[in-house]
Design an enzyme around this catalytic site. Structure first.
Site, PDB file in Angstrom:
ATOM      1  N   ARG A 223       0.738  -0.514   0.022  1.00 13.57           N
ATOM      2  CA  ARG A 223       0.375   0.046  -0.126  1.00 13.57           C
ATOM      3  C   ARG A 223       0.849   1.984  -0.136  1.00 13.57           C
ATOM      4  O   ARG A 223       0.450   2.044  -0.885  1.00 13.57           O
ATOM      5  CB  ARG A 223      -1.253  -0.038   0.956  1.00 13.57           C
ATOM      6  CG  ARG A 223      -2.179  -0.933   1.180  1.00 13.57           C
ATOM      7  CD  ARG A 223      -2.958  -0.710   2.206  1.00 13.57           C
ATOM      8  NE  ARG A 223      -4.138  -2.025   2.467  1.00 13.57           N
ATOM      9  CZ  ARG A 223      -5.115  -2.396   3.337  1.00 13.57           C
ATOM     10  NH1 ARG A 223      -4.899  -1.943   4.731  1.00 13.57           N
ATOM     11  NH2 ARG A 223      -5.679  -3.146   2.310  1.00 13.57           N
ATOM     12  N   GLY A 224       2.018   1.506   0.533  1.00 17.69           N
ATOM     13  CA  GLY A 224       3.150   2.581   1.080  1.00 17.69           C
ATOM     14  C   GLY A 224       3.401   2.935  -0.422  1.00 17.69           C
ATOM     15  O   GLY A 224       3.391   4.002  -0.979  1.00 17.69           O
TER      16      GLY A 224
END
Length: 438
Positions: A366-367
């Site tokens: 997600r980062g």
């Protein structure tokens, strides 16, 4: 002496025959009163007075003749709402001094809602809520179907509510209009029924039909859902909001009804570190994170105070004075949205993002995704179609700071996270220069 059986059942609170009878009687009395009182007062709505034939049979013995109408009251309410809307002004976004990271995070989400929202933590009185509400004046308007409860898109079926989909399937012509992008605030004490939607009790009582009543998620579709003090909200409700924001749909299965509608909104939340922290699982669901602090620059503080005093004195004149700056921001966001699909992230910068995330120890991807999308939005705002290193320097601290592993000896959210992310970026992108400086 021993109490009668019915009194015993009530005292024990059991689900026995006696208490069941009393509960049924109470429910019947409530239903009868809901149907009878409007007629006795003489202002029953016409829809109620003409619905005798479709009312449940057990209501037939208590039908009353009704007179009057609620139309005058509705007209007064509509006029009051129109006057309130005409006199409602938000402090202009273009005149907010300082808090550059907060303003950048809001603009990036306005350009690309797929970034995943924004979480803002910081001191009280730092303008968090004011800055978020000020987005009303700079986000471009959206085209919706007139009178639709879900802000349905006139052509995109993925953004249409149930009624709009039914009209589109039947080939009916739909009247459209342009409205300001909705910013719906989620109250701290809101229930799941209010947020997700539930059965329309008025429709059920009057006609006996089951009808879905949309909640706040439906009103926020294609807009912004603002949650103030999210760390004080129940975890279950936060999970519901985050799941809908990630999936883009809200599905309700309760009280014998089944409903599904689009819920594509930008989730923006605020909180104060002293009031508790969020679970790491919830933190990771937000695309960007910003820490705000009290402005220490005396020049900026003075300018902010003068602008606020002028706004409070005459909101209309102040907003008209800065309308040119607001219009320029709206045009910039609109142009960035158009340019965004053609923005590319070079291969070497993709590798830099992956290496920085690996060095910082972030979990999942997600980062990486949030960082790439945020950097693309920065480039689009600058009018470029290629992401550069300076775009990563702006986007990476916002997208990775809250995903770092927490040190138990440090505060819940500190300002060191930004320097840690930038240090890792410079160490990987330019190792020789980093070694010379250190």
């Amino acid at each position: 002496p021993a109490a009668p059986p019915l009194r015993q059942n009530l005292t024990m609170g059991g689900f026995s025959c006696g208490s069941g009878v009393v509960a049924a009687l109470l429910a019947a009395v409530i239903l009868l009163e809901c149907y009878r009182v409007p007629h006795q007062l003489g202002f029953a709505p016409s829809s109620v007075r003409t619905a005798h034939s479709s009312a449940p049979r057990f209501l037939a013995p208590i039908r009353r003749r009704g007179g009057g109408s609620l139309a005058p009251f509705r007209k007064l309410s509509a006029r009051a709402s129109a006057a309130e809307a005409a006199e409602s002004y938000e402090f202009p976004f273009a005149r907010i001094v300082g808090q550059e990271d907060l303003k950048l995070g809001l603009l990036l989400n306005a350009v690309d809602p797929k970034i995943g929202g924004l979480l803002v933590f910081g001191d009280r009185g730092t303008g968090k809520s004011v800055c978020i509400q000020a987005m009303k004046g700079v986000i471009p308007e959206i085209e919706v179907i007139r009178g639709d409860s879900y802000n349905s898109h006139p052509t995109d079926k993925n953004l249409m509510g149930p009624e709009a989909l039914d009209m589109a399937a039947k080939g009916k012509q739909m009247d459209t209009t342009f409205i300001k992008t909705p910013i719906v605030q989620l109250p701290l004490g809101a229930t799941e029924d209010k947020v997700c939607g539930t059965i329309d009790m008025e429709e059920a009582l009057l006609s006996g039909n089951k009808k879905f009543e949309p909640g706040l998620l439906a009103k926020a579709n294609r807009g912004i859902l603002f949650v103030d003090e999210i760390n004080l909200m129940e975890d279950g409700l936060v999970d519901v909001v985050l799941d809908s924001a990630a999936g883009g749909y809200n599905k309700v299965e309760r009280e014998g009804i089944s409903a599904e509608h689009p819920a594509r909104y930008i989730l923006i939340a605020t909180g104060h570190p002293d009031e508790g922290e969020l679970r790491p699982q919830l933190l990771d669901r937000f695309g960007l994170f910003v820490t705000v602090a009290t402005i220490q620059n005396s020049t900026q503080c003075t300018q902010m105070i003068l602008d606020r005093l002028a706004f409070d004195e005459d909101p209309k004149a102040f907003c008209e004075k800065v309308e040119g700056e607001q219009a320029e921001l709206r045009s910039r966001i609109n142009q960035a949205r158009i340019l965004l699909p053609s923005v590319e992230v070079p291969k070497d910068l993709q590798l830099v993002i992956a290496e920085v995330c690996g060095r910082l120890g972030t979990e999942g991807i997600r980062g990486d995704l949030a960082c790439a999308r945020a950097a693309s939005a920065v480039a689009a705002l600058e009018g470029r179609t290629t992401v550069e290193m300076q775009d990563l320097e702006k986007a990476m601290p916002l997208s990775l700071g809250h995903r770092l592993k927490k040190d138990p000896t440090d505060p819940v959210f500190d300002t060191k996270r930004k320097s840690l992310v930038l240090g890792a970026l410079r160490r990987i992108s330019d190792p020789e220069s980093f070694m010379v400086k250190n």
